[in-house]
Scaffold this motif. Structure first.
Motif, short mmCIF file in Angstrom:
data_model
loop_
_atom_site.label_atom_id
_atom_site.label_comp_id
_atom_site.label_asym_id
_atom_site.label_seq_id
_atom_site.Cartn_x
_atom_site.Cartn_y
_atom_site.Cartn_z
N ALA A 144 -2.98 -13.59 5.97
CA ALA A 144 -3.16 -12.44 5.89
C ALA A 144 -1.87 -11.73 5.12
CB ALA A 144 -3.83 -11.02 7.62
N SER A 145 -2.39 -10.53 4.53
CA SER A 145 -1.05 -10.29 4.41
C SER A 145 -0.76 -8.71 3.66
CB SER A 145 -0.74 -10.69 2.50
OG SER A 145 -1.43 -10.30 1.65
N GLY A 146 -0.29 -7.89 3.48
CA GLY A 146 -0.07 -6.19 3.28
C GLY A 146 0.27 -5.44 4.25
N GLY A 147 1.05 -5.94 5.13
CA GLY A 147 1.64 -4.89 6.09
C GLY A 147 2.71 -4.24 5.33
N GLY A 148 3.43 -3.48 6.12
CA GLY A 148 4.61 -2.74 5.81
C GLY A 148 5.16 -1.59 6.73
N SER A 149 5.95 -0.61 6.31
CA SER A 149 5.83 0.80 6.51
C SER A 149 5.15 1.77 5.74
CB SER A 149 7.98 0.33 6.95
OG SER A 149 7.84 -0.57 7.85
N VAL A 150 5.03 2.44 6.45
CA VAL A 150 4.52 3.77 5.37
C VAL A 150 4.38 5.69 6.34
CG1 VAL A 150 2.73 3.00 4.02
CG2 VAL A 150 2.40 3.69 6.38
N GLN A 151 4.70 6.09 5.61
CA GLN A 151 4.66 6.96 6.61
C GLN A 151 3.73 7.77 6.98
OE1 GLN A 151 7.41 10.56 3.70
NE2 GLN A 151 8.78 9.81 4.60
N PRO A 152 3.32 8.63 7.77
CA PRO A 152 2.47 9.00 8.78
C PRO A 152 1.67 10.13 7.10
CG PRO A 152 3.62 10.08 10.43
CD PRO A 152 4.58 9.50 9.37
N GLY A 153 0.52 9.64 6.90
CA GLY A 153 -0.80 10.55 5.73
C GLY A 153 -0.38 9.59 4.94
N GLY A 154 0.48 7.82 4.88
CA GLY A 154 0.26 7.09 3.98
C GLY A 154 -1.20 6.41 3.80
N MET B 134 -7.06 0.78 4.28
CA MET B 134 -6.39 2.16 5.78
C MET B 134 -5.21 3.44 4.31
SD MET B 134 -4.67 -0.43 8.39
CE MET B 134 -3.36 -1.15 7.97
N ASN B 135 -6.19 4.38 5.33
CA ASN B 135 -5.96 5.84 5.17
C ASN B 135 -5.28 6.94 6.01
OD1 ASN B 135 -6.15 5.35 1.89
ND2 ASN B 135 -8.23 5.55 2.18
N SER B 136 -4.46 8.15 5.21
CA SER B 136 -3.98 8.39 6.07
C SER B 136 -3.73 8.31 7.40
CB SER B 136 -5.28 9.79 6.45
OG SER B 136 -6.63 10.18 5.13
N LEU B 137 -2.85 6.90 7.57
CA LEU B 137 -2.38 6.33 8.64
C LEU B 137 -1.49 7.78 9.50
CD1 LEU B 137 -1.11 3.40 6.83
CD2 LEU B 137 -2.97 3.68 8.94
N LYS B 138 -1.76 7.58 10.54
CA LYS B 138 -1.09 8.35 12.13
C LYS B 138 -0.37 6.58 12.68
CE LYS B 138 -5.14 10.41 12.49
NZ LYS B 138 -6.33 10.81 13.64
N PRO B 139 0.92 8.08 13.34
CA PRO B 139 1.20 6.67 14.23
C PRO B 139 0.91 5.42 15.15
CG PRO B 139 2.65 9.07 13.83
CD PRO B 139 1.12 8.74 13.35
N GLU B 140 0.00 6.54 15.61
CA GLU B 140 -0.91 5.66 16.48
C GLU B 140 -1.75 4.81 15.65
OE1 GLU B 140 -0.74 8.38 16.18
OE2 GLU B 140 -3.06 9.60 16.74
N ASP B 141 -1.77 3.72 14.55
CA ASP B 141 -2.09 2.87 13.97
C ASP B 141 -0.79 1.69 13.56
OD1 ASP B 141 -3.73 5.35 11.61
OD2 ASP B 141 -4.29 4.02 12.76
N THR B 142 0.28 2.21 14.10
CA THR B 142 1.24 0.56 13.81
C THR B 142 0.31 -0.27 15.42
OG1 THR B 142 2.78 2.64 13.89
CG2 THR B 142 3.49 0.30 15.18
N ALA B 143 1.12 -1.15 14.51
CA ALA B 143 0.64 -2.18 14.77
C ALA B 143 0.31 -3.75 14.18
CB ALA B 143 -0.72 -2.18 16.30
N VAL B 144 0.34 -4.90 15.00
CA VAL B 144 0.36 -6.02 14.32
C VAL B 144 -1.11 -6.43 13.92
CG1 VAL B 144 0.53 -8.47 13.96
CG2 VAL B 144 2.08 -7.08 15.08
N TYR B 145 -1.45 -6.87 12.65
CA TYR B 145 -2.95 -6.39 12.23
C TYR B 145 -3.60 -8.51 11.72
CZ TYR B 145 -3.87 -1.89 12.62
OH TYR B 145 -3.25 -0.11 12.34
N TYR B 146 -4.01 -8.74 12.71
CA TYR B 146 -5.33 -9.80 12.28
C TYR B 146 -6.19 -9.72 12.13
CZ TYR B 146 -1.26 -10.72 15.97
OH TYR B 146 -0.39 -10.79 16.61
N CYS B 147 -6.53 -11.01 10.87
CA CYS B 147 -8.00 -11.11 10.55
C CYS B 147 -8.18 -12.18 11.14
CB CYS B 147 -6.76 -11.88 8.54
SG CYS B 147 -8.54 -12.26 8.13
N ASN B 148 -9.86 -11.96 11.37
CA ASN B 148 -10.90 -12.44 12.50
C ASN B 148 -11.50 -13.13 11.02
OD1 ASN B 148 -13.14 -12.69 13.64
ND2 ASN B 148 -11.32 -13.20 14.89
N ALA B 149 -12.73 -13.81 11.50
CA ALA B 149 -13.71 -14.80 11.03
C ALA B 149 -14.64 -15.53 11.84
CB ALA B 149 -12.96 -16.36 9.64
N GLN B 150 -15.58 -15.79 12.12
CA GLN B 150 -16.30 -16.04 13.39
C GLN B 150 -17.50 -16.91 12.42
OE1 GLN B 150 -17.76 -13.03 15.69
NE2 GLN B 150 -16.26 -11.99 16.57
#
Length: 114
Positions: A5-15, A81-97
């Protein structure tokens, strides 16, 4: 099976951010691939899923703001992910089943803050 997984980072709300999940094998070998997230002090939750058929599903909290797609040539699934909100702050994990097997990538941190 490895998921990178890649692509995480810091953005402002709405980013916007795009997360990538590169698999070590054909993504069509999995029944479903998806993204989960875990915010501090909260349980891991499903954000979006993409089934081998091409059907996608999303958590209510992200509907209309997030899309999931794939590039079979790159064995990669994307989470736009568009229109990001502060509540979207998290560690994001990729999953495959694949059948009874569940594979996880390492987490990528998304921080939405002004």
């Amino acid at each position: 099976v490895q998921l990178q997984a890649s692509g995480g980072g810091s953005v402002q709300p709405g980013g916007s951010l795009r997360l990538s999940c590169a698999a070590s094998r054909s993504i069509f070998s999995f029944n479903v691939m998806g993204w989960y997230r875990q915010a501090p002090g909260k349980q891991r939750e499903l954000v979006a899923s993409l089934f081998v058929s091409g059907t996608a599903s999303f958590a209510d909290s992200v509907k209309g703001r997030i899309t999931i797609s794939r590039d079979s040539a790159k064995n990669t699934v994307y989470l736009q992910m568009n229109s990001l909100k502060p509540e979207d702050t998290a560690v994001y994990y990729c999953n495959a089943q694949l059948g009874a097997f569940n594979y996880w990538g390492q987490g990528t941190l998304v921080t939405v803050s002004s």
